[in-house]
Motif scaffolding. Sequence first.
Motif, PDB file in Angstrom:
ATOM      1  N   LEU A 106       0.819  -1.209   0.000  1.00 33.09           N
ATOM      2  CA  LEU A 106       0.000   0.000   0.000  1.00 33.09           C
ATOM      3  C   LEU A 106       0.855   1.263   0.000  1.00 33.09           C
ATOM      4  O   LEU A 106       0.424   2.310  -0.482  1.00 33.09           O
ATOM      5  N   GLY A 108      -7.841  -5.846   0.612  1.00 29.12           N
ATOM      6  CA  GLY A 108      -7.951  -6.112  -0.828  1.00 29.12           C
ATOM      7  C   GLY A 108      -9.314  -6.699  -1.157  1.00 29.12           C
ATOM      8  O   GLY A 108     -10.072  -7.069  -0.249  1.00 29.12           O
ATOM      9  N   GLY A 109      -9.619  -6.766  -2.460  1.00 25.76           N
ATOM     10  CA  GLY A 109     -10.935  -7.279  -2.838  1.00 25.76           C
ATOM     11  C   GLY A 109     -10.901  -8.193  -4.051  1.00 25.76           C
ATOM     12  O   GLY A 109     -11.934  -8.503  -4.628  1.00 25.76           O
ATOM     13  N   GLY A 110      -9.698  -8.654  -4.418  1.00 24.39           N
ATOM     14  CA  GLY A 110      -9.563  -9.562  -5.559  1.00 24.39           C
ATOM     15  C   GLY A 110      -9.525 -11.016  -5.109  1.00 24.39           C
ATOM     16  O   GLY A 110      -9.766 -11.323  -3.939  1.00 24.39           O
ATOM     17  N   ASN A 111      -9.217 -11.898  -6.049  1.00 20.28           N
ATOM     18  CA  ASN A 111      -9.156 -13.327  -5.725  1.00 20.28           C
ATOM     19  C   ASN A 111      -8.162 -13.630  -4.616  1.00 20.28           C
ATOM     20  O   ASN A 111      -8.418 -14.439  -3.730  1.00 20.28           O
ATOM     21  N   THR A 112      -7.005 -12.966  -4.689  1.00 25.13           N
ATOM     22  CA  THR A 112      -5.978 -13.251  -3.677  1.00 25.13           C
ATOM     23  C   THR A 112      -6.503 -12.899  -2.291  1.00 25.13           C
ATOM     24  O   THR A 112      -6.390 -13.704  -1.346  1.00 25.13           O
ATOM     25  N   GLU A 122      -9.136 -15.390  -1.143  1.00 23.79           N
ATOM     26  CA  GLU A 122      -8.533 -16.688  -0.824  1.00 23.79           C
ATOM     27  C   GLU A 122      -7.735 -16.619   0.473  1.00 23.79           C
ATOM     28  O   GLU A 122      -7.735 -17.545   1.275  1.00 23.79           O
ATOM     29  N   HIS A 129     -11.979  -3.635   2.358  1.00 26.47           N
ATOM     30  CA  HIS A 129     -11.911  -3.344   0.920  1.00 26.47           C
ATOM     31  C   HIS A 129     -12.290  -1.894   0.664  1.00 26.47           C
ATOM     32  O   HIS A 129     -13.160  -1.334   1.332  1.00 26.47           O
ATOM     33  N   ARG A 130     -11.654  -1.302  -0.342  1.00 25.40           N
ATOM     34  CA  ARG A 130     -11.845   0.136  -0.580  1.00 25.40           C
ATOM     35  C   ARG A 130     -13.143   0.480  -1.310  1.00 25.40           C
ATOM     36  O   ARG A 130     -13.489   1.654  -1.427  1.00 25.40           O
ATOM     37  N   ARG A 131     -13.817  -0.530  -1.840  1.00 26.06           N
ATOM     38  CA  ARG A 131     -15.086  -0.251  -2.545  1.00 26.06           C
ATOM     39  C   ARG A 131     -16.212  -1.031  -1.859  1.00 26.06           C
ATOM     40  O   ARG A 131     -16.007  -1.664  -0.822  1.00 26.06           O
ATOM     41  N   ARG A 177     -13.932  -7.632  -6.434  1.00 27.58           N
ATOM     42  CA  ARG A 177     -13.498  -7.908  -7.789  1.00 27.58           C
ATOM     43  C   ARG A 177     -13.370  -9.422  -8.015  1.00 27.58           C
ATOM     44  O   ARG A 177     -13.331  -9.881  -9.144  1.00 27.58           O
ATOM     45  N   ILE A 191      -3.198  -7.010  -2.299  1.00 33.82           N
ATOM     46  CA  ILE A 191      -3.706  -6.138  -3.370  1.00 33.82           C
ATOM     47  C   ILE A 191      -3.064  -6.491  -4.712  1.00 33.82           C
ATOM     48  O   ILE A 191      -3.067  -5.684  -5.630  1.00 33.82           O
ATOM     49  N   GLY A 192      -2.542  -7.684  -4.809  1.00 34.74           N
ATOM     50  CA  GLY A 192      -2.005  -8.149  -6.089  1.00 34.74           C
ATOM     51  C   GLY A 192      -0.497  -8.291  -6.087  1.00 34.74           C
ATOM     52  O   GLY A 192       0.190  -7.852  -5.151  1.00 34.74           O
ATOM     53  N   ASN A 227      -1.993  -9.774 -16.956  1.00 35.99           N
ATOM     54  CA  ASN A 227      -1.337  -9.227 -15.766  1.00 35.99           C
ATOM     55  C   ASN A 227       0.184  -9.230 -15.879  1.00 35.99           C
ATOM     56  O   ASN A 227       0.873  -8.939 -14.904  1.00 35.99           O
ATOM     57  N   HIS A 248       0.856 -17.373 -11.236  1.00 35.87           N
ATOM     58  CA  HIS A 248       0.195 -16.422 -10.341  1.00 35.87           C
ATOM     59  C   HIS A 248      -0.756 -17.129  -9.383  1.00 35.87           C
ATOM     60  O   HIS A 248      -1.415 -16.499  -8.582  1.00 35.87           O
TER      61      HIS A 248
HETATM   62  P1  NDP Z   1      -6.327  -8.122  -8.347  1.00 36.81           P
HETATM   63  O1  NDP Z   1      -5.617  -7.085  -9.151  1.00 36.81           O
HETATM   64  O2  NDP Z   1      -7.353  -8.956  -9.004  1.00 36.81           O
HETATM   65  O3  NDP Z   1      -7.038  -7.439  -7.096  1.00 36.81           O
HETATM   66  C1  NDP Z   1      -6.386  -6.502  -6.331  1.00 36.81           C
HETATM   67  C2  NDP Z   1      -7.356  -6.003  -5.274  1.00 36.81           C
HETATM   68  O4  NDP Z   1      -6.664  -5.104  -4.429  1.00 36.81           O
HETATM   69  C3  NDP Z   1      -8.543  -5.247  -5.874  1.00 36.81           C
HETATM   70  O5  NDP Z   1      -9.695  -5.560  -5.175  1.00 36.81           O
HETATM   71  C4  NDP Z   1      -8.140  -3.786  -5.688  1.00 36.81           C
HETATM   72  O6  NDP Z   1      -9.250  -2.962  -5.426  1.00 36.81           O
HETATM   73  C5  NDP Z   1      -7.328  -3.852  -4.423  1.00 36.81           C
HETATM   74  N1  NDP Z   1      -6.318  -2.800  -4.415  1.00 36.81           N
HETATM   75  C6  NDP Z   1      -5.357  -2.543  -5.344  1.00 36.81           C
HETATM   76  N2  NDP Z   1      -4.616  -1.504  -4.972  1.00 36.81           N
HETATM   77  C7  NDP Z   1      -5.113  -1.073  -3.789  1.00 36.81           C
HETATM   78  C8  NDP Z   1      -4.780  -0.035  -2.900  1.00 36.81           C
HETATM   79  N3  NDP Z   1      -3.740   0.781  -3.144  1.00 36.81           N
HETATM   80  N4  NDP Z   1      -5.503   0.119  -1.774  1.00 36.81           N
HETATM   81  C9  NDP Z   1      -6.533  -0.715  -1.511  1.00 36.81           C
HETATM   82  N5  NDP Z   1      -6.909  -1.734  -2.298  1.00 36.81           N
HETATM   83  C10 NDP Z   1      -6.205  -1.907  -3.425  1.00 36.81           C
HETATM   84  O7  NDP Z   1      -5.135  -8.979  -7.690  1.00 36.81           O
HETATM   85  P2  NDP Z   1      -5.175 -10.463  -7.142  1.00 36.81           P
HETATM   86  O8  NDP Z   1      -3.827 -10.729  -6.560  1.00 36.81           O
HETATM   87  O9  NDP Z   1      -6.327 -10.690  -6.273  1.00 36.81           O
HETATM   88  O10 NDP Z   1      -5.302 -11.323  -8.458  1.00 36.81           O
HETATM   89  C11 NDP Z   1      -4.353 -11.188  -9.522  1.00 36.81           C
HETATM   90  C12 NDP Z   1      -4.695 -12.157 -10.640  1.00 36.81           C
HETATM   91  O11 NDP Z   1      -4.460 -13.485 -10.199  1.00 36.81           O
HETATM   92  C13 NDP Z   1      -6.170 -12.081 -11.026  1.00 36.81           C
HETATM   93  O12 NDP Z   1      -6.292 -12.324 -12.388  1.00 36.81           O
HETATM   94  C14 NDP Z   1      -6.777 -13.185 -10.220  1.00 36.81           C
HETATM   95  O13 NDP Z   1      -7.964 -13.655 -10.772  1.00 36.81           O
HETATM   96  C15 NDP Z   1      -5.662 -14.217 -10.258  1.00 36.81           C
HETATM   97  N6  NDP Z   1      -5.746 -15.111  -9.112  1.00 36.81           N
HETATM   98  C16 NDP Z   1      -6.396 -16.293  -9.296  1.00 36.81           C
HETATM   99  C17 NDP Z   1      -6.545 -17.167  -8.275  1.00 36.81           C
HETATM  100  C18 NDP Z   1      -7.302 -18.406  -8.548  1.00 36.81           C
HETATM  101  O14 NDP Z   1      -7.687 -18.600  -9.684  1.00 36.81           O
HETATM  102  N7  NDP Z   1      -7.502 -19.235  -7.572  1.00 36.81           N
HETATM  103  C19 NDP Z   1      -5.987 -16.903  -6.920  1.00 36.81           C
HETATM  104  C20 NDP Z   1      -5.347 -15.629  -6.825  1.00 36.81           C
HETATM  105  C21 NDP Z   1      -5.233 -14.769  -7.891  1.00 36.81           C
HETATM  106  P3  NDP Z   1     -10.323  -2.603  -6.569  1.00 36.81           P
HETATM  107  O15 NDP Z   1     -11.170  -3.837  -6.720  1.00 36.81           O
HETATM  108  O16 NDP Z   1     -11.042  -1.443  -6.022  1.00 36.81           O
HETATM  109  O17 NDP Z   1      -9.519  -2.291  -7.807  1.00 36.81           O
END
Ligand code: NDP
Length: 322
Positions: free
Chosen positions: A120, A153-157, A160, A176-178, A182, A241-242, A259, A285
């Motif tokens: 962050l 964070g709010g993505g897959n990682t 999980e 999560h910020r929203r 995601r 957050i990725g 990515n 990844h």
């Molecule tokens: P993502 O880029 O998908 O998600 C990042 C998350 O972090 C988002 O929710 C984003 O918010 C948030 N974020 C980013 N920057 C900031 C910040 N500065 N402050 C606060 N929140 C922040 O990354 P992931 O690592 O989750 O995933 C990466 C890729 O790997 C994706 O394609 C994913 O699908 C894949 N993956 C697949 C898995 C599986 O198939 N089992 C497991 C893990 C990852 P916002 O939503 O608002 O942008």
Amino acid sequence: MATHSTRMLIIGSGPAGLSAAIYGARAGMEPIVVQGLQPGGQLTITTDVENYPGFRDVIQGPWLMEEMQAQAEHVGTRMLWDTVVSVDLSGPKFTATGDGGDVYEGDTMVIATGAQAKWLGVPGEQELGGKGVSACATCDGFFFRGKKVAVIGGGNTAVEEALYLTNHSDDVTLIHRRDSLRSEKILQDRLLANPKISVLWNKTVASFEAGTDGALASLRLVDTQRGEESMFATEGAFVAIGHAPSTELFKGKLEMDANGYLLVEPGTPKTAIPGVFACGDVMDHVYRQAVTAAGTGCMAALDAERYLAEREFAERAKVAAE
Ligand code: NDP
């Protein structure tokens, strides 16, 4: 400026690169490992490691990497330090050029440049790394058994990681910020149905705060809708957050996914260029573990050896036929 030649040129010195080196050296390929800006890779910035097989007691990440490097050197690897600024994959020799102009050329190239967790970049985050702040629940979740933990964070990682942490904690909060995630729907459903997990929506972390013992004690949160600040007490915070793969050098030269991860033939470390292999986090990844990186490093070395053997066999057959 010097030119260094080898049958197997390895870029990157984390578990993937060093495992490739150990196998390559033992196969007589006299590998060169060009170590980058962070020799030893991501494990050198972790502390306790408890999930790398072979050690009954907790070991330290930097120590594990020193041992891997010593093992690679012991069997005949040359370790060189440089920052690679460009690569040429047009062949038949594959080359990498360092920032001082030194050239490294290999009959094969193994790319093991890894990935970096994104951070962050707010106060306290770096200082409390290893003291409550982490970017890997699989690595460090165990150390927070029975404690209240947060995932950012709010993505897959992030989802999980939150689900994984419920193996150790009954009180996991996803921040999560929203107001929507995601991540994939199936993961969201699992997260929202889990009674051990709560979600704090529309919040960003403004800082990580230490307690009197110097370890993480709380997060200062800001509500993105109302701008209000609040404190969230927690002993463990996982920033999820990725990740960013280190693939800048290969743009336009090797295929990547959206990515930036290098694409390989499924189930192998083979890139689209014969003789060029990718292993570890730069092409993975999903798993991103030291042990899986080491596994794909081993595969890259075995495939590099086979590639050279087949090429040399074909060259000999051609000479014999002439
Ligand atoms: P993502 O880029 O998908 O998600 C990042 C998350 O972090 C988002 O929710 C984003 O918010 C948030 N974020 C980013 N920057 C900031 C910040 N500065 N402050 C606060 N929140 C922040 O990354 P992931 O690592 O989750 O995933 C990466 C890729 O790997 C994706 O394609 C994913 O699908 C894949 N993956 C697949 C898995 C599986 O198939 N089992 C497991 C893990 C990852 P916002 O939503 O608002 O942008």
